[in-house]
Motif scaffolding. Structure first.
Motif, mmCIF file in Angstrom:
data_model
loop_
_atom_site.group_PDB
_atom_site.id
_atom_site.type_symbol
_atom_site.label_atom_id
_atom_site.label_comp_id
_atom_site.label_asym_id
_atom_site.label_seq_id
_atom_site.Cartn_x
_atom_site.Cartn_y
_atom_site.Cartn_z
ATOM 1 N N PRO A 1 0.812 -1.227 0.000
ATOM 2 C CA PRO A 1 0.000 0.000 0.000
ATOM 3 C C PRO A 1 0.840 1.268 0.000
ATOM 4 C CG PRO A 1 -0.848 -1.559 1.581
ATOM 5 C CD PRO A 1 0.470 -2.092 1.130
ATOM 6 N N ILE A 2 1.945 1.254 0.722
ATOM 7 C CA ILE A 2 2.797 2.446 0.733
ATOM 8 C C ILE A 2 3.376 2.689 -0.658
ATOM 9 C CG2 ILE A 2 4.881 1.203 1.456
ATOM 10 C CD1 ILE A 2 5.679 3.568 3.078
ATOM 11 N N ALA A 3 3.679 1.607 -1.375
ATOM 12 C CA ALA A 3 4.189 1.747 -2.739
ATOM 13 C C ALA A 3 3.107 2.258 -3.681
ATOM 14 C CB ALA A 3 4.713 0.403 -3.232
ATOM 15 N N THR A 4 1.897 1.707 -3.551
ATOM 16 C CA THR A 4 0.786 2.136 -4.399
ATOM 17 C C THR A 4 0.459 3.604 -4.167
ATOM 18 O OG1 THR A 4 -0.148 -0.090 -4.342
ATOM 19 C CG2 THR A 4 -1.616 1.677 -5.018
ATOM 20 N N SER A 5 0.428 4.010 -2.891
ATOM 21 C CA SER A 5 0.130 5.410 -2.571
ATOM 22 C C SER A 5 1.211 6.339 -3.096
ATOM 23 C CB SER A 5 -0.018 5.567 -1.053
ATOM 24 O OG SER A 5 -1.096 4.797 -0.563
ATOM 25 N N THR A 6 2.459 5.902 -3.035
ATOM 26 C CA THR A 6 3.559 6.714 -3.570
ATOM 27 C C THR A 6 3.428 6.870 -5.079
ATOM 28 O OG1 THR A 6 5.033 5.912 -1.816
ATOM 29 C CG2 THR A 6 6.070 6.910 -3.749
ATOM 30 N N LEU A 7 3.103 5.766 -5.761
ATOM 31 C CA LEU A 7 2.938 5.818 -7.215
ATOM 32 C C LEU A 7 1.744 6.676 -7.619
ATOM 33 C CD1 LEU A 7 3.745 2.105 -8.129
ATOM 34 C CD2 LEU A 7 5.086 4.133 -8.743
ATOM 35 N N ALA B 1 6.400 -2.680 -10.528
ATOM 36 C CA ALA B 1 6.636 -1.297 -10.094
ATOM 37 C C ALA B 1 6.367 -1.135 -8.608
ATOM 38 C CB ALA B 1 5.756 -0.343 -10.902
ATOM 39 N N THR B 2 5.258 -1.688 -8.130
ATOM 40 C CA THR B 2 4.926 -1.548 -6.716
ATOM 41 C C THR B 2 5.938 -2.283 -5.840
ATOM 42 O OG1 THR B 2 3.381 -3.398 -6.945
ATOM 43 C CG2 THR B 2 2.464 -1.182 -7.066
ATOM 44 N N THR B 3 6.398 -3.436 -6.291
ATOM 45 C CA THR B 3 7.393 -4.181 -5.517
ATOM 46 C C THR B 3 8.708 -3.411 -5.429
ATOM 47 O OG1 THR B 3 6.411 -6.270 -6.239
ATOM 48 C CG2 THR B 3 8.602 -6.373 -5.287
ATOM 49 N N SER B 4 9.106 -2.755 -6.496
ATOM 50 C CA SER B 4 10.347 -1.975 -6.513
ATOM 51 C C SER B 4 10.270 -0.800 -5.540
ATOM 52 C CB SER B 4 10.635 -1.463 -7.926
ATOM 53 O OG SER B 4 10.796 -2.531 -8.831
ATOM 54 N N VAL B 5 9.155 -0.063 -5.585
ATOM 55 C CA VAL B 5 8.983 1.073 -4.674
ATOM 56 C C VAL B 5 8.864 0.581 -3.229
ATOM 57 C CG1 VAL B 5 7.497 3.023 -4.065
ATOM 58 C CG2 VAL B 5 7.924 2.476 -6.471
ATOM 59 N N THR C 1 10.263 -1.968 -1.948
ATOM 60 C CA THR C 1 11.610 -2.328 -1.489
ATOM 61 C C THR C 1 12.354 -1.120 -0.940
ATOM 62 O OG1 THR C 1 11.765 -4.139 -3.085
ATOM 63 C CG2 THR C 1 13.829 -3.273 -2.220
ATOM 64 N N LEU C 2 12.248 -0.004 -1.641
ATOM 65 C CA LEU C 2 12.928 1.217 -1.182
ATOM 66 C C LEU C 2 12.385 1.672 0.168
ATOM 67 C CD1 LEU C 2 13.089 3.188 -4.571
ATOM 68 C CD2 LEU C 2 14.924 1.902 -3.439
ATOM 69 N N TRP C 3 11.065 1.671 0.309
ATOM 70 C CA TRP C 3 10.464 2.063 1.592
ATOM 71 C C TRP C 3 10.868 1.081 2.697
ATOM 72 C CZ3 TRP C 3 8.705 6.438 3.172
ATOM 73 C CH2 TRP C 3 8.096 7.341 2.286
ATOM 74 N N PHE C 4 10.845 -0.194 2.383
ATOM 75 C CA PHE C 4 11.191 -1.230 3.355
ATOM 76 C C PHE C 4 12.594 -0.993 3.928
ATOM 77 C CE2 PHE C 4 13.048 -5.352 4.421
ATOM 78 C CZ PHE C 4 12.050 -5.943 5.193
ATOM 79 N N LEU C 5 13.544 -0.720 3.061
ATOM 80 C CA LEU C 5 14.929 -0.507 3.498
ATOM 81 C C LEU C 5 15.052 0.783 4.321
ATOM 82 C CD1 LEU C 5 16.815 -1.569 0.244
ATOM 83 C CD2 LEU C 5 16.720 -2.815 2.415
ATOM 84 N N LEU C 6 14.349 1.833 3.899
ATOM 85 C CA LEU C 6 14.408 3.099 4.628
ATOM 86 C C LEU C 6 13.870 2.949 6.043
ATOM 87 C CD1 LEU C 6 14.893 6.162 4.699
ATOM 88 C CD2 LEU C 6 12.596 6.469 3.743
ATOM 89 N N ILE C 7 12.743 2.265 6.188
ATOM 90 C CA ILE C 7 12.137 2.068 7.514
ATOM 91 C C ILE C 7 13.043 1.217 8.391
ATOM 92 C CG2 ILE C 7 10.190 1.009 8.721
ATOM 93 C CD1 ILE C 7 8.511 1.745 6.187
ATOM 94 N N ALA C 8 13.656 0.186 7.821
ATOM 95 C CA ALA C 8 14.561 -0.675 8.588
ATOM 96 C C ALA C 8 15.748 0.113 9.130
ATOM 97 C CB ALA C 8 15.038 -1.832 7.716
ATOM 98 N N VAL C 9 16.285 1.031 8.338
ATOM 99 C CA VAL C 9 17.419 1.851 8.779
ATOM 100 C C VAL C 9 17.019 2.734 9.958
ATOM 101 C CG1 VAL C 9 18.935 3.758 8.120
ATOM 102 C CG2 VAL C 9 18.599 1.836 6.558
ATOM 103 N N VAL C 10 15.814 3.302 9.906
ATOM 104 C CA VAL C 10 15.334 4.141 11.005
ATOM 105 C C VAL C 10 15.217 3.324 12.284
ATOM 106 C CG1 VAL C 10 13.371 5.482 11.875
ATOM 107 C CG2 VAL C 10 14.131 5.762 9.512
ATOM 108 N N LEU C 11 14.703 2.097 12.173
ATOM 109 C CA LEU C 11 14.556 1.242 13.355
ATOM 110 C C LEU C 11 15.899 0.854 13.956
ATOM 111 C CD1 LEU C 11 11.639 -1.139 12.319
ATOM 112 C CD2 LEU C 11 11.599 0.656 14.028
#
Length: 438
Positions: free
Chosen positions: A92-98, A111-115, A117-127
């Motif tokens: 959903p975060i990818a769909t909303s971004t697109l 496309a949604t899986t690619s976006v 992935t980027l969000w997933f990695l960003l959130i993991a770094v914050v945690l």
């Protein structure tokens, strides 16, 4: 954290379509009816946190009361559910971004899986940076999310009052006219709706006055989310046909905002709430995964090095590294499925099976631990012992029956994911003392 874990914006956006597809016009009532066993489990978590605050939460409580086997599979069920949710929560975060940058690509799995992935990695770094930063971010995001959702819901009802409803409201929507299979399947979808508030128990060791605050956060959040879930499900049924509503599985909040007269601009603002909520629920799911894996590593139920805490960030970074690696694999494997709708529907049902299992165990643990409180008060015994026990039995029964109605993919993920834990189960814990820092 309890509200962030349940993630009203995310849950409404992607699960309302699945609920309407399962329960039809009974959807609004189902969110109230099946909230009752959720409250019973929330009572269990609150009571158990008061007595045994632990990062492992349900895993640790079940281990102490029912032994290593049931304790391990309680923790394993949460780990598997969290991994499956890495997919359901990222899309959903990818769909909303697109929706903002390339609306034509919102139906593209690649496309949604690619976006995602980027969000997933960003959130993991914050945690990995630490829980203090995460909690501050969560507070701001959840506040903005709830305000936006309230505006969209009000706009929907104002629009219906002014222009009429596609489906005229009926009190029968709160009735009990379910088929046997529909009743069980609906129960598990609603379990997914409310799942996530228990992250407050997994953060108990990192919470000030955890015996009081950690339990209250999860319990109170259930009441907040009930209001939002019922409001948006009603809005969906008033604005769309049931067939149309079932098709909005990627972000129904956007479609409700547009249909309410807020236009594409209003829909994009509504998508901000979904993005914030998706970030929040991914964070809390990662927290649950990492803290449970940390507790299981610390106890020797899984490899000891997962029970290590980084001195600088005070987080179980090795557990986070495993989460990132496996999460990305699961996310990209899911991209082989034909549509976003298929991915989300099967994931919701599979997670419902796993959550019903470990919630049910927690309810039985609470009933056993609190079995003697009748000496203080019969009313207290009913609330702390009988209510959680009946809630647990209900969840087990619904989960077992629903398994017979699900497709092969759902059962492979839901049941197969649990059975796979036998490969990692250790009848006896490792004897070496866990390290406390890395």
């Amino acid at each position: 954290m309890g509200i962030a874990g349940s993630a009203p914006g995310y849950t409404i956006a992607v699960t309302t379509a699945a609920l309407i597809g399962t329960a039809g016009f009974l959807s609004p009532g189902s969110l109230i009816i099946f909230a009752v066993p959720m409250l019973g489990i929330a009572v269990a978590y609150k009571a158990l946190t008061r007595r045994m605050a632990n990062a492992g939460a349900a895993y640790e409580w079940t281990t102490r009361v029912f032994g290593r086997f049931f304790g391990f599979f309680s923790g394993w069920a949460l780990l598997v559910a969290s991994m499956v949710f890495m997919v359901t929560g990222s899309l959903p975060i990818a769909t909303s971004t697109l929706n903002f940058i390339a609306p034509a690509l919102t139906k593209s799995v690649l496309a949604t899986t690619s976006v995602a992935t980027l969000w997933f990695l960003l959130i993991a770094v914050v945690l990995i940076a630490g829980i203090k930063l995460t909690s501050k971010i969560q507070l701001v995001m959840s506040t903005i999310e709830l305000v936006i959702l309230a505006v969209v819901a009000i706009a929907a009802f104002v629009h219906v009052a002014a222009h009429g409803a596609v489906n005229p409201f009926s009190w029968s929507w709160f009735g009990f006219h379910y088929t046997a299979g529909g009743f069980a399947a609906t129960a598990l979808v609603v379990v997914f709706f409310y799942w996530g508030w228990d992250v407050t128990a997994n953060l108990a060791e990192e919470t000030k006055d955890a015996e009081v605050n950690a339990g209250n956060g999860g319990f109170g959040s259930v009441f907040v989310t009930i209001t939002y879930y019922v409001a948006f499900t009603l809005a969906a049924l008033l604005l769309f046909t049931t067939k149309a509503a079932q098709g909005y599985s990627d972000n129904i909040i956007y479609n409700i905002a547009v249909a309410s007269g807020l236009g594409r601009t209003g829909g994009l603002i509504a998508s901000i709430a979904v993005i914030l909520s998706s970030i929040a629920t991914l964070e809390t799911t990662m927290l649950q995964f990492s803290r449970t894996l940390f507790a299981m590593g610390r106890d020797g139920a899984l490899a000891r090095h997962f029970g290590m805490v980084d001195e600088r960030t005070e987080t179980p970074v090795r557990a986070m590294y495993l989460l990132i690696g496996v999460g990305l694999v699961v996310l990209w494997v899911s991209s082989l499925m034909p549509s976003i709708n298929a991915i989300i529907t099967d994931s919701v049902n599979a997670i419902g099976i796993q959550v019903a299992y470990y919630y049910g165990l927690a309810g039985l643990v609470a009933a056993w631990v609190m079995r003697d409180v009748y000496r203080e008060s019969i009313a207290l015994w009913v609330g702390l012992c009988l209510f959680p026990a009946l809630s647990a039995i209900f969840l087990f029964a619904m989960g077992l029956y629903a398994i017979t109605t699900f497709n092969l993919v759902t059962n492979l993920v839901g049941i197969g994911g649990l059975v796979a834990g036998i490969v990692f189960f250790r009848p006896a814990r490792a004897t070496a003392a866990p390290a406390t820092a890395s």
